[in-house]
Design a protein around this motif. Structure first.
Motif, PDB file in Angstrom:
ATOM      1  N   GLY A 162      -1.306  63.423  -3.806  1.00  0.00           N
ATOM      2  CA  GLY A 162      -0.488  64.457  -3.175  1.00  0.00           C
ATOM      3  C   GLY A 162      -0.036  64.156  -1.764  1.00  0.00           C
ATOM      4  N   LEU A 163      -0.404  63.014  -1.203  1.00  0.00           N
ATOM      5  CA  LEU A 163      -0.037  62.703   0.179  1.00  0.00           C
ATOM      6  C   LEU A 163       1.315  62.008   0.250  1.00  0.00           C
ATOM      7  CD1 LEU A 163      -3.367  61.346   1.723  1.00  0.00           C
ATOM      8  CD2 LEU A 163      -2.383  63.639   1.942  1.00  0.00           C
ATOM      9  N   ASP A 164       2.087  62.363   1.260  1.00  0.00           N
ATOM     10  CA  ASP A 164       3.323  61.663   1.582  1.00  0.00           C
ATOM     11  C   ASP A 164       3.007  60.712   2.726  1.00  0.00           C
ATOM     12  OD1 ASP A 164       5.819  60.718   2.156  1.00  0.00           O
ATOM     13  OD2 ASP A 164       6.670  62.652   2.765  1.00  0.00           O
ATOM     14  N   VAL A 165       2.797  59.452   2.411  1.00  0.00           N
ATOM     15  CA  VAL A 165       2.310  58.491   3.403  1.00  0.00           C
ATOM     16  C   VAL A 165       3.427  57.716   4.087  1.00  0.00           C
ATOM     17  CG1 VAL A 165       0.148  58.227   2.140  1.00  0.00           C
ATOM     18  CG2 VAL A 165       2.024  56.605   1.732  1.00  0.00           C
ATOM     19  N   ALA A 166       4.659  57.919   3.685  1.00  0.00           N
ATOM     20  CA  ALA A 166       5.774  57.164   4.256  1.00  0.00           C
ATOM     21  C   ALA A 166       5.852  57.364   5.767  1.00  0.00           C
ATOM     22  CB  ALA A 166       7.081  57.592   3.605  1.00  0.00           C
ATOM     23  N   GLY A 167       5.914  56.256   6.489  1.00  0.00           N
ATOM     24  CA  GLY A 167       6.037  56.322   7.938  1.00  0.00           C
ATOM     25  C   GLY A 167       4.756  56.654   8.674  1.00  0.00           C
ATOM     26  N   HIS A 168       3.625  56.676   7.984  1.00  0.00           N
ATOM     27  CA  HIS A 168       2.351  57.085   8.579  1.00  0.00           C
ATOM     28  C   HIS A 168       1.365  55.921   8.697  1.00  0.00           C
ATOM     29  CE1 HIS A 168       3.890  61.050   7.497  1.00  0.00           C
ATOM     30  NE2 HIS A 168       2.934  61.594   8.221  1.00  0.00           N
ATOM     31  N   ALA A 169       0.421  56.090   9.612  1.00  0.00           N
ATOM     32  CA  ALA A 169      -0.809  55.311   9.600  1.00  0.00           C
ATOM     33  C   ALA A 169      -1.805  56.075   8.743  1.00  0.00           C
ATOM     34  CB  ALA A 169      -1.358  55.143  11.010  1.00  0.00           C
ATOM     35  N   VAL A 170      -2.385  55.401   7.773  1.00  0.00           N
ATOM     36  CA  VAL A 170      -3.407  56.018   6.928  1.00  0.00           C
ATOM     37  C   VAL A 170      -4.757  55.447   7.346  1.00  0.00           C
ATOM     38  CG1 VAL A 170      -4.325  56.200   4.593  1.00  0.00           C
ATOM     39  CG2 VAL A 170      -1.881  56.512   5.005  1.00  0.00           C
ATOM     40  N   LEU A 171      -5.665  56.337   7.732  1.00  0.00           N
ATOM     41  CA  LEU A 171      -6.979  55.947   8.225  1.00  0.00           C
ATOM     42  C   LEU A 171      -8.030  56.423   7.231  1.00  0.00           C
ATOM     43  CD1 LEU A 171      -6.458  57.053  11.942  1.00  0.00           C
ATOM     44  CD2 LEU A 171      -5.843  54.857  10.874  1.00  0.00           C
ATOM     45  N   LEU A 230      -2.560  60.091   8.979  1.00  0.00           N
ATOM     46  CA  LEU A 230      -3.218  60.824   7.905  1.00  0.00           C
ATOM     47  C   LEU A 230      -4.626  60.271   7.774  1.00  0.00           C
ATOM     48  CD1 LEU A 230      -0.390  60.812   5.204  1.00  0.00           C
ATOM     49  CD2 LEU A 230      -1.060  62.727   6.674  1.00  0.00           C
ATOM     50  N   VAL A 231      -5.618  61.160   7.846  1.00  0.00           N
ATOM     51  CA  VAL A 231      -7.016  60.747   7.733  1.00  0.00           C
ATOM     52  C   VAL A 231      -7.529  61.157   6.365  1.00  0.00           C
ATOM     53  CG1 VAL A 231      -9.318  60.921   8.737  1.00  0.00           C
ATOM     54  CG2 VAL A 231      -7.297  61.012  10.221  1.00  0.00           C
TER      55      VAL A 231
END
Length: 218
Positions: free
Chosen positions: A103-112, A86-87
């Protein structure tokens, strides 16, 4: 499939973080010197680099901040390879707060976190006090919601006042969430849909090292 390079080039004399020494790149074995070792018509070059681990685009493991944290050799590939990304557009200067992640679902993601500060890389402006960073409450929110890795295209994911306490490093690395700093080229990525990889070498006793960070786009 398209690959997007998100790493700065490491070169002789490059200053990544103000105050840290620049890398020195040389040849351990030149093509000419190798003629004494190999058959006629066969030659090799072997390079040598002397540098601090915080050079170029690099990844921090928990051992960078916490004495009981694991080093590069303990980094699971699941924490740094083929991660859904997710950028997020951060602030151009100063702190990126909670509102950027609404509003973002960040679970399991790389957040950049994309700030555009990479445009200053290699200049004196890159280490300016007003550089972008991640607010502590935003780091807490990301960690609590299962983020896997956090990256930023700035000189530091924390604010850098003299003798600062670096709360974002402290929090994320305590939760085994790798941090990637000095990213570049995030403008080429969509808000979602890419995968992110930033794998360092498996070095025991070292907690930070340059990576070849890249994104894969469908």
């Amino acid at each position: 499939m398209r690959l997007v390079d998100l790493s700065h080039t490491v070169s002789d004399g490059l200053v990544t973080y103000p105050g840290l020494p620049a890398p020195v790149i040389s040849e351990h074995l030149t093509f000419e010197d190798s003629h004494r070792t190999y058959a006629e018509g066969t030659e090799f070059s072997i390079g040598r680099i002397e540098m601090v681990s915080n050079t170029g685009t690099y990844l921090d493991t928990p051992g960078h901040r916490h004495r009981d944290g694991h080093d590069l050799s303990g980094l699971p590939l699941e924490r740094c390879a083929s991660l859904p990304a997710l950028v997020v557009d951060g602030e151009a200067t100063g702190a990126t707060g909670l509102a950027a992640f609404d509003g973002l679902d960040v679970a399991g993601h790389a957040v950049l976190v994309r700030t555009g500060w990479d445009a200053h890389f290699g200049t004196e402006a890159y280490g300016a006090p007003e550089h972008p960073y991640l607010a502590t409450e935003a780091a807490t929110w990301l960690a609590d919601r299962g983020v896997v890795l956090v990256g930023i295209d700035s000189v530091n994911i924390d604010a850098t006042p003299p003798r600062g306490d670096r709360p974002v490093h402290t929090l994320l690395l305590a939760r085994d969430i790798p941090v990637v700093e000095h990213l570049t080229g995030l403008s080429a990525l969509p808000p979602s849909g890419a995968t992110f990889t930033a794998v360092p070498p498996k070095v025991a006793g070292m907690s930070t090292f340059p990576v070849r960070a890249f994104a894969t786009l469908p």
